[in-house]
Design a protein around this motif. Structure first.
Motif, mmCIF file in Angstrom:
data_model
loop_
_atom_site.group_PDB
_atom_site.id
_atom_site.type_symbol
_atom_site.label_atom_id
_atom_site.label_comp_id
_atom_site.label_asym_id
_atom_site.label_seq_id
_atom_site.Cartn_x
_atom_site.Cartn_y
_atom_site.Cartn_z
ATOM 1 N N VAL A 262 0.855 -1.187 0.000
ATOM 2 C CA VAL A 262 0.000 0.000 0.000
ATOM 3 C C VAL A 262 0.892 1.240 0.000
ATOM 4 C CG1 VAL A 262 -1.922 1.190 1.107
ATOM 5 C CG2 VAL A 262 -1.684 -1.273 1.384
ATOM 6 N N VAL A 263 0.562 2.215 -0.848
ATOM 7 C CA VAL A 263 1.205 3.530 -0.850
ATOM 8 C C VAL A 263 0.169 4.527 -0.343
ATOM 9 C CG1 VAL A 263 2.467 5.235 -2.200
ATOM 10 C CG2 VAL A 263 2.546 2.832 -2.858
ATOM 11 N N TYR A 264 0.477 5.223 0.739
ATOM 12 C CA TYR A 264 -0.545 6.044 1.382
ATOM 13 C C TYR A 264 0.096 7.246 2.071
ATOM 14 C CZ TYR A 264 1.102 3.467 5.497
ATOM 15 O OH TYR A 264 1.878 2.911 6.481
ATOM 16 N N MET B 235 2.162 13.571 0.732
ATOM 17 C CA MET B 235 3.536 13.536 0.248
ATOM 18 C C MET B 235 4.484 14.192 1.259
ATOM 19 S SD MET B 235 3.711 11.897 -2.531
ATOM 20 C CE MET B 235 2.441 11.095 -3.506
ATOM 21 N N PRO B 236 5.647 13.565 1.493
ATOM 22 C CA PRO B 236 6.128 12.309 0.909
ATOM 23 C C PRO B 236 5.382 11.105 1.472
ATOM 24 C CG PRO B 236 7.665 13.103 2.559
ATOM 25 C CD PRO B 236 6.633 14.174 2.416
ATOM 26 N N ALA B 237 4.939 10.221 0.578
ATOM 27 C CA ALA B 237 4.073 9.121 0.962
ATOM 28 C C ALA B 237 4.872 7.982 1.595
ATOM 29 C CB ALA B 237 3.311 8.616 -0.255
ATOM 30 N N LYS B 238 4.130 7.099 2.249
ATOM 31 C CA LYS B 238 4.726 5.934 2.897
ATOM 32 C C LYS B 238 4.270 4.680 2.175
ATOM 33 C CE LYS B 238 5.455 3.896 7.486
ATOM 34 N NZ LYS B 238 5.157 4.018 8.944
ATOM 35 N N THR B 239 5.165 3.720 2.013
ATOM 36 C CA THR B 239 4.865 2.451 1.353
ATOM 37 C C THR B 239 5.124 1.323 2.348
ATOM 38 O OG1 THR B 239 5.546 3.380 -0.771
ATOM 39 C CG2 THR B 239 5.329 0.989 -0.633
ATOM 40 N N THR B 240 4.102 0.472 2.560
ATOM 41 C CA THR B 240 4.186 -0.584 3.563
ATOM 42 C C THR B 240 3.710 -1.896 2.963
ATOM 43 O OG1 THR B 240 3.799 1.014 5.333
ATOM 44 C CG2 THR B 240 3.460 -1.293 5.885
ATOM 45 N N ILE B 241 4.369 -2.984 3.350
ATOM 46 C CA ILE B 241 3.960 -4.337 2.970
ATOM 47 C C ILE B 241 3.182 -4.951 4.144
ATOM 48 C CG2 ILE B 241 4.734 -6.610 2.203
ATOM 49 C CD1 ILE B 241 5.302 -4.444 0.192
#
Length: 676
Positions: free
Chosen positions: A291-293, A296-302
């Motif tokens: 998920v990219v959420y 900005m600057p956005a955070k990307t988590t698995i």
């Protein structure tokens, strides 16, 4: 040798099929069609390639490029194959027949079938489909059943018999649905909010439609994206509203939910950064998703299949995440209005970052079927300049480049996982095509970034945190919930300090009439002050040396005949003979002495009289000002009364103002009595 990777592209005037690594040349047996070409598509199995022209639809053997069959149906705008390529769907623009009835513009054809000599190919099913969104039938993975949505129900058909409805799933208000891939024959349906009732997503098993096996209800959902994993065991629901009522986002509010197909788990996916959800994607292993959420600057988590965060990538201007077909790599990129940077991570090596690709401004980004290459393309109509195709190795190097005129679409030919070579995508690095070397020769070496302007006093010092971006160590993005965050001067949030400058001391409130400290004045203000003091001393000296005719009285100074003030006349006649001036000075001095001796007892009374009269005049002026203000209020109240009597709806504050009319009139009468 294994078959090379293949891709197809569509430009303004032609459609081409191109063999990529290792040959990088056009498919020999394919004849490029030219003219008005609207669409092209590969089958999911990779065996067939179809494109539409003004004359009809042509189906080609993707391996050699030979024409297999054609459909006599002009003006086709959309094409799609079933998962195994058995059926082909075509969509034309809605129209009406001679009787005014809508024509059946959605047609289903068998891709390959035996025909008698002279017989024309006929569709096996026809439907009326007005909208181009969700126009195609959805098939199960084995192509046994297919489904389409109509008003308040989802209709299921046997794929061999599209003339008869096999089963119906009746759901009041259903607006979207998604058949699950894999061997689990499940279907998810979405019902938006309606008359105060929450939105809902329900999962049914085909054909047991009596009760759902999993469901989730929630608010704030005008539309959703239903994303199944490849096994069909879990479903992500990305809900979005058209309007964000909290005024935090122009594009509405987004929320995400996770449901298991068997009903054992459902939850809202909690995100630890405020802001919209830019992208969500399942991994091919069906056990995790990215998920990219956030702002900005956005955070990307698995996340894992239980919606538990397992790894977070560094913050950055990113809005896209795509897993490679093998599931080993993931690219996190920033497209659209962002810079087009692509970060590639190796998920099997502790999420190690492999490279960052500067891709420019692409509108298409996809992985090759073998996970060795990344295809980026700039297409029209989003951008009509710099259109072309670039192939990048997963290690970061460019392998191929081709510029095109008005490129509209580019797609990889699908390859089944069983046909992929079992090699390491990173090693060995293939040899780039000469076009890649030529492209590198035209790319300018990036110069050292100049950075933001700094005033001389701030140069050489560190940047304060409130000027840094969040991924550079600055403060996190905050939203004011619609309340403007402005300073006292109305020009944005007040800054406490200028970088490199010392804190300014707060201005001390000055007392009217008090002396001003010369140390706090600028050079210009100090110079002007000296001039004023000098003029004041000169005027005082002139006043002591000369007596005006109205001395001691309240009458204004008398003007001369020519309209000039006495001061100007005095300046005009000041250059007359020196003897006359001296005589007048002596005579005036003697008169002043004699007058002062005579009037000495009455001097205090004469000095107090102007002070008393001035105070009375000031009080009278203040009362007149209040009277004018109250009269203005009464006129405004009477105007509101006239509007209210005319039937106009007034605000609460205006009605309260009307209610104060009596008190305003009393206050006005009291002031008028004091004046008399």
């Amino acid at each position: 040798m294994a078959n090379p990777l293949q891709l197809a592209y569509r430009t303004q005037k032609a459609i081409g099929v191109f063999d990529a690594d290792p040959v990088y040349e056009a498919l020999p047996g394919f004849t490029k069609p030219e003219g008005n070409l609207r669409c092209c598509v590969y089958s999911g199995c990779g065996r067939y390639f179809a494109y539409a022209t003004n004359e009809g639809v042509v189906i080609v053997d993707a391996s050699v490029g030979h024409v297999l069959t054609s459909l006599p149906i002009p003006a086709v705008y959309e094409l799609s194959f079933s998962p195994n390529g058995t059926y082909l769907s075509t969509w034309e623009r809605p129209a009406k027949d001679e009787n005014g009835d809508a024509t059946k513009n959605l047609k289903i054809w068998r891709t390959i079938e035996e025909l008698a000599d002279g017989a024309e190919k006929q569709p096996i099913g026809k439907f009326v489909q007005k909208s181009a969104n969700g126009w195609n039938l959805q098939y199960t993975e084995d192509e046994r059943f297919c489904a389409r949505i109509v008003t308040n129900e989802v209709q299921f058909y046997n794929s061999n018999d599209l003339g008869t409805v096999w089963n119906k799933l009746r759901v009041e208000g259903v607006s979207d649905f998604a058949l699950a891939p894999g061997k689990n024959q499940n279907v998810a349906v979405f019902v938006p909010e309606r008359k105060g009732h929450p939105a809902s997503v329900k999962v049914f098993n085909v054909p047991q439609f009596t009760s759902p096996i999993s469901q989730k209800t929630f608010f704030k959902a005008d539309k959703v994206q239903l994303k199944w994993n490849q096994l069909g065991t879990a479903l992500i629901v990305l809900a979005q509203t058209e309007v964000d009522k909290s005024n935090k986002s122009y594009y509405g509010e987004t929320n995400m939910y996770l449901l298991s197909a068997n009903g054992s788990f459902d939850a809202r996916v909690t995100l630890d950064k405020e802001g919209p959800i830019h992208d969500v994607s399942w991994s091919p292993n069906s056990k995790e998703f990215g998920v990219v959420y956030g702002y900005m600057p956005a955070k990307t988590t698995i996340f894992n299949h239980r919606a538990v965060a397992t790894h977070s990538f560094p913050l950055g201007p990113r809005n896209t995440i795509i897993f490679s077909p093998t599931g080993r790599f993931a690219l996190v990129a920033g497209f659209g209005n962002l810079a087009g940077q692509i970060d590639v991570y190796d998920l099997e090596k502790d999420y190690r970052k492999i490279t960052t690709i500067e891709s420019g401004n692409p509108s298409v980004c996809t992985w090759s079927p073998d996970s060795r290459y990344i295809l980026t393309a700039t297409t029209s109509p989003r951008l009509r300049v710099d259109n072309g195709i670039k192939l990048w190795h997963v290690g970061g190097g460019i392998m191929y480049n081709e510029d095109m005129v008005e490129l509209y679409n580019v797609i990889w030919r699908p390859v089944p996982a069983s046909n992929l070579p079992n090699v390491d995508p990173l090693h060995p690095v293939p040899t780039p095509h000469p076009s890649a070397l030529a492209y590198l020769g035209t790319v300018k070496t990036p110069s050292k970034p100049v950075g933001a302007y700094r005033p001389p006093g701030a140069r050489g010092s560190s940047t304060p945190l409130h000027f840094k971006r969040e991924d550079e160590g600055g403060a996190a993005h905050s939203v004011s919930n619609g309340v403007p965050q402005v300073g006292p001067n109305g020009f944005g949030r007040p800054r406490r300090q200028i970088p490199g400058a010392e804190f300014a001391e707060p201005a001390r409130p000055s007392v009217p009439g008090a002396a001003v400290d010369d140390e706090n004045l600028s050079k210009t203000a100090l110079k002007n002050k000296k001039k004023r003091n000098k003029k004041a001393k000169e005027g005082q000296a002139q006043g002591e040396g000369a007596t005006t005719p109205n001395e001691g009285g309240l009458a204004p100074p008398r003007e001369s005949v020519d309209g000039r003030s006495p001061d100007r006349n005095h300046q005009r006649h000041h250059s007359r003979s020196q003897s006359r001036s001296n005589n007048l000075a002596v005579r005036t001095q003697n008169n002043h002495r004699s007058r002062s001796n005579v009037r000495q007892p009455n001097a205090p009374a004469q000095q107090a009289a102007p002070v008393v009269d001035a105070a009375a005049a000031a009080a009278q002026s203040a009362n007149a000002k209040k009277i004018r203000s109250l009269q203005k209020k009464i006129r405004a109240i009477e105007d509101l009364e006239m509007r209210h009597a005319g039937g106009e709806k007034l605000e609460d504050t205006q009605l309260k103002k009307i209610a104060t009319k009596g008190s305003v009139i009393k206050e006005l009468e009291a002031l008028e009595k004091e004046g008399h």
